[in-house]
Design a protein around this motif. Structure first.
Motif, PDB file in Angstrom:
ATOM      1  N   LYS A  87       5.319   5.835   8.320  1.00 60.83           N
ATOM      2  CA  LYS A  87       5.034   5.331   9.659  1.00 60.83           C
ATOM      3  C   LYS A  87       5.034   3.807   9.708  1.00 60.83           C
ATOM      4  N   SER A  88       5.052   3.172   8.532  1.00 54.64           N
ATOM      5  CA  SER A  88       5.105   1.705   8.468  1.00 54.64           C
ATOM      6  C   SER A  88       5.373   1.287   7.032  1.00 54.64           C
ATOM      7  N   PHE A  89       5.687   0.010   6.842  1.00 54.01           N
ATOM      8  CA  PHE A  89       5.873  -0.521   5.491  1.00 54.01           C
ATOM      9  C   PHE A  89       4.554  -0.489   4.721  1.00 54.01           C
ATOM     10  N   ARG A  90       3.457  -0.771   5.408  1.00 57.07           N
ATOM     11  CA  ARG A  90       2.143  -0.735   4.756  1.00 57.07           C
ATOM     12  C   ARG A  90       1.778   0.682   4.329  1.00 57.07           C
ATOM     13  N   ASP A  91       2.151   1.646   5.146  1.00 53.61           N
ATOM     14  CA  ASP A  91       1.915   3.048   4.805  1.00 53.61           C
ATOM     15  C   ASP A  91       2.654   3.393   3.513  1.00 53.61           C
ATOM     16  N   ALA A  92       3.881   2.927   3.387  1.00 55.36           N
ATOM     17  CA  ALA A  92       4.668   3.175   2.176  1.00 55.36           C
ATOM     18  C   ALA A  92       4.008   2.521   0.961  1.00 55.36           C
ATOM     19  N   ALA A  93       3.516   1.292   1.128  1.00 60.25           N
ATOM     20  CA  ALA A  93       2.881   0.574   0.018  1.00 60.25           C
ATOM     21  C   ALA A  93       1.628   1.292  -0.454  1.00 60.25           C
ATOM     22  N   GLU A  94       0.848   1.800   0.483  1.00 56.22           N
ATOM     23  CA  GLU A  94      -0.374   2.526   0.112  1.00 56.22           C
ATOM     24  C   GLU A  94      -0.034   3.807  -0.646  1.00 56.22           C
ATOM     25  N   GLU A  95       1.024   4.501  -0.211  1.00 52.04           N
ATOM     26  CA  GLU A  95       1.429   5.708  -0.930  1.00 52.04           C
ATOM     27  C   GLU A  95       1.950   5.367  -2.321  1.00 52.04           C
ATOM     28  N   ALA A  96       2.717   4.282  -2.406  1.00 53.69           N
ATOM     29  CA  ALA A  96       3.239   3.859  -3.713  1.00 53.69           C
ATOM     30  C   ALA A  96       2.103   3.621  -4.692  1.00 53.69           C
ATOM     31  N   ALA A  97       1.031   2.983  -4.224  1.00 51.03           N
ATOM     32  CA  ALA A  97      -0.124   2.713  -5.086  1.00 51.03           C
ATOM     33  C   ALA A  97      -0.788   4.011  -5.537  1.00 51.03           C
ATOM     34  N   MET A  98      -1.057   4.900  -4.596  1.00 50.34           N
ATOM     35  CA  MET A  98      -1.749   6.147  -4.929  1.00 50.34           C
ATOM     36  C   MET A  98      -0.887   7.060  -5.801  1.00 50.34           C
ATOM     37  N   SER A  99       0.424   6.928  -5.687  1.00 49.41           N
ATOM     38  CA  SER A  99       1.324   7.772  -6.483  1.00 49.41           C
ATOM     39  C   SER A  99       1.118   7.561  -7.975  1.00 49.41           C
ATOM     40  N   ARG A 100       0.631   6.389  -8.353  1.00 50.25           N
ATOM     41  CA  ARG A 100       0.426   6.087  -9.770  1.00 50.25           C
ATOM     42  C   ARG A 100      -0.768   6.856 -10.344  1.00 50.25           C
ATOM     43  N   VAL A 101      -1.727   7.171  -9.473  1.00 50.13           N
ATOM     44  CA  VAL A 101      -2.848   8.007  -9.912  1.00 50.13           C
ATOM     45  C   VAL A 101      -2.362   9.446 -10.069  1.00 50.13           C
TER      46      VAL A 101
END
Length: 442
Positions: A395-409
């Motif tokens: 839904k946004s670039f920030r949304d993508a960044a937050e998912e990218a971060a959580m994907s590492r967990v």
């Protein structure tokens, strides 16, 4: 007779204008710039450049392209010289020479991209293709020659400046010292590779005053003796989550894996697979933003450039924090203390855990792209499709960044805290880049 000459002159003018418009439809098309950046991205992937070095490749190539655009349209674009304090003024074009600055921008990108990657000459075939496109579309020979000449002038200036960033010196710097002290990073399977670029924090930043300009809080201290400690709980969360991943969580982990070099081991056989680096993934996203917003050539170049600068500085800051903290990876702790057979869903990369590099650089890039193209832009990212991974929609670039971060967990390679702090760190870097750099003149 005079009337005949007038008609002839008008006809020649119209013919020349039409020919000019024809070739400019090719050389001024922002899709051609997006294709050119993707070409460098492919070369970076094929030659196995680590993420931090890849960010250097993207930054200098895009800056060279941007400086050509700024020189050709100073009413709308401001040179980075004077904004990046150690970048001196780029030579000005000869006003008496016809130059296609968009075409020169493409060539300058390629010259620099060709110089900072290896093997030497990786982009030469593509450059020949660009030149043939311009010639076939009818670019006049003088404009062609002048554009090539100026692209080389700018590229030479940027390359001379790039060589002062301490990269060469770090090639012979000391290696990371591995110790078995609890809480300290050690190599992980299956490669057990030595620590990647432990001196990257010594590289000269572009916007940051130094790698340490934006400090990061200390990570929770190692403590597996106390089940109530923050560290113990963080380890248990990674293990528990990794043991019960949903298909959606696996898709997120795979989508943002961006492992530039993964070693696959099957029995006694092993082989490597490659993907875009995290920075390369965000270069693709910058292109998606440009396409969605139907940005013109200059705006597209500026967007890639500012994003690549944010990525470059974000990696420098992140790597400084990583090797200052030297935090142990979840895989090491879990296999040593809890379950010797446990493995993360994605492969653990060869450098310390805290803070998450993908979280930092994703948040930094997202801030730049949000300021450039706007917030709440829904887009589908198909960057990973060529690796057999389905697209994801954000839904946004920030949304993508937050998912990218959580994907590492989800992937089992980071504790949640490293991703939360990394995202905050990246936002600060992105904010600083957009505050300090003013590329477009309003």
């Amino acid at each position: 007779m005079n009337r005949f000459l007038l008609i002839f002159a008008v006809a020649v003018f119209c013919f020349s204008s039409c020919k000019k418009a024809d070739y400019q439809k090719i050389t001024h098309n922002p899709e051609l710039y997006r294709t050119t950046v993707k070409k460098l991205n492919d070369i970076v992937l094929e030659n196995n450049f680590p993420p931090v070095i890849a960010s250097r490749n993207y930054a200098y190539a895009n800056i060279a392209a941007y400086e050509v655009i700024a020189a050709g349209d100073p009413k709308h674009y401001r040179s980075l010289a004077g904004q990046i304090k150690h970048l001196t003024t780029v030579p000005k074009p000869d006003k008496d020479k016809e130059i296609d600055f968009q075409f020169a921008s493409l060539l300058s990108f390629c010259v620099v991209g060709n110089a900072v990657t290896f093997p030497e000459g990786s982009m030469e075939t593509y450059v020949d293709e660009l030149k043939k496109k311009a010639e076939d579309a009818g670019m006049p020979s003088d404009a062609f020659d002048n554009s090539v000449e100026y692209s080389n002038v700018v590229a030479k200036h940027i390359l001379a400046w790039s060589k002062k960033d301490n990269y060469a010196q770090t090639r012979s710097a000391s290696k990371y010292t591995v110790t078995r002290k609890d809480g300290r990073w050690i190599p992980t399977p299956p490669m057990y590779a030595q620590a990647l670029e432990p001196h990257w924090g010594e590289i000269r930043p572009l916007v940051l005053d130094s790698a340490a300009q934006i400090p990061s809080p200390e990570p929770p201290p190692y403590n597996m003796a106390d089940k109530n400690s923050s560290f113990y709980k963080a380890v248990i969360e990674v293990k528990t989550m990794g043991d019960s991943l949903t298909e959606e969580q696996k898709h997120m982990a795979d989508f943002w894996d961006d492992n530039a070099f993964k070693l696959n081991v099957i029995g006694h056989a092993s082989f490597a697979t490659k993907k875009f680096s995290p920075g390369g993934h965000w270069m693709n996203i910058a292109g998606i933003g440009s396409q969605i917003k139907k940005a013109d050539f200059g705006t597209t170049v500026a967007a890639y450039t500012e994003t690549s600068i944010a990525l470059f500085d974000a990696f420098i800051n992140c790597w400084y924090v990583k090797y200052k903290a030297n935090s142990v990876r979840p895989e090491t702790v879990i296999t040593r203390v809890l379950d010797p057979e446990w493995r993360p869903y994605i492969q653990t990369p060869p450098f310390p855990e805290y803070i998450s590099g993908h979280a930092v650089i994703s948040a930094a890039a997202a801030e730049v792209l949000t300021r450039t193209f706007g917030d709440n832009i829904i887009y589908s990212d198909s960057s990973e499709s060529e690796f057999g991974i389905a697209p994801r929609t954000f839904k946004s670039f920030r949304d993508a960044a937050e998912e990218a971060a959580m994907s590492r967990v989800y992937g089992g390679i980071h504790y949640r805290n490293a991703c939360i702090v990394g995202t905050m760190q990246g936002r600060k870097i992105g904010d600083l880049v957009t505050e300090k750099l003013k590329l477009k003149i309003k």
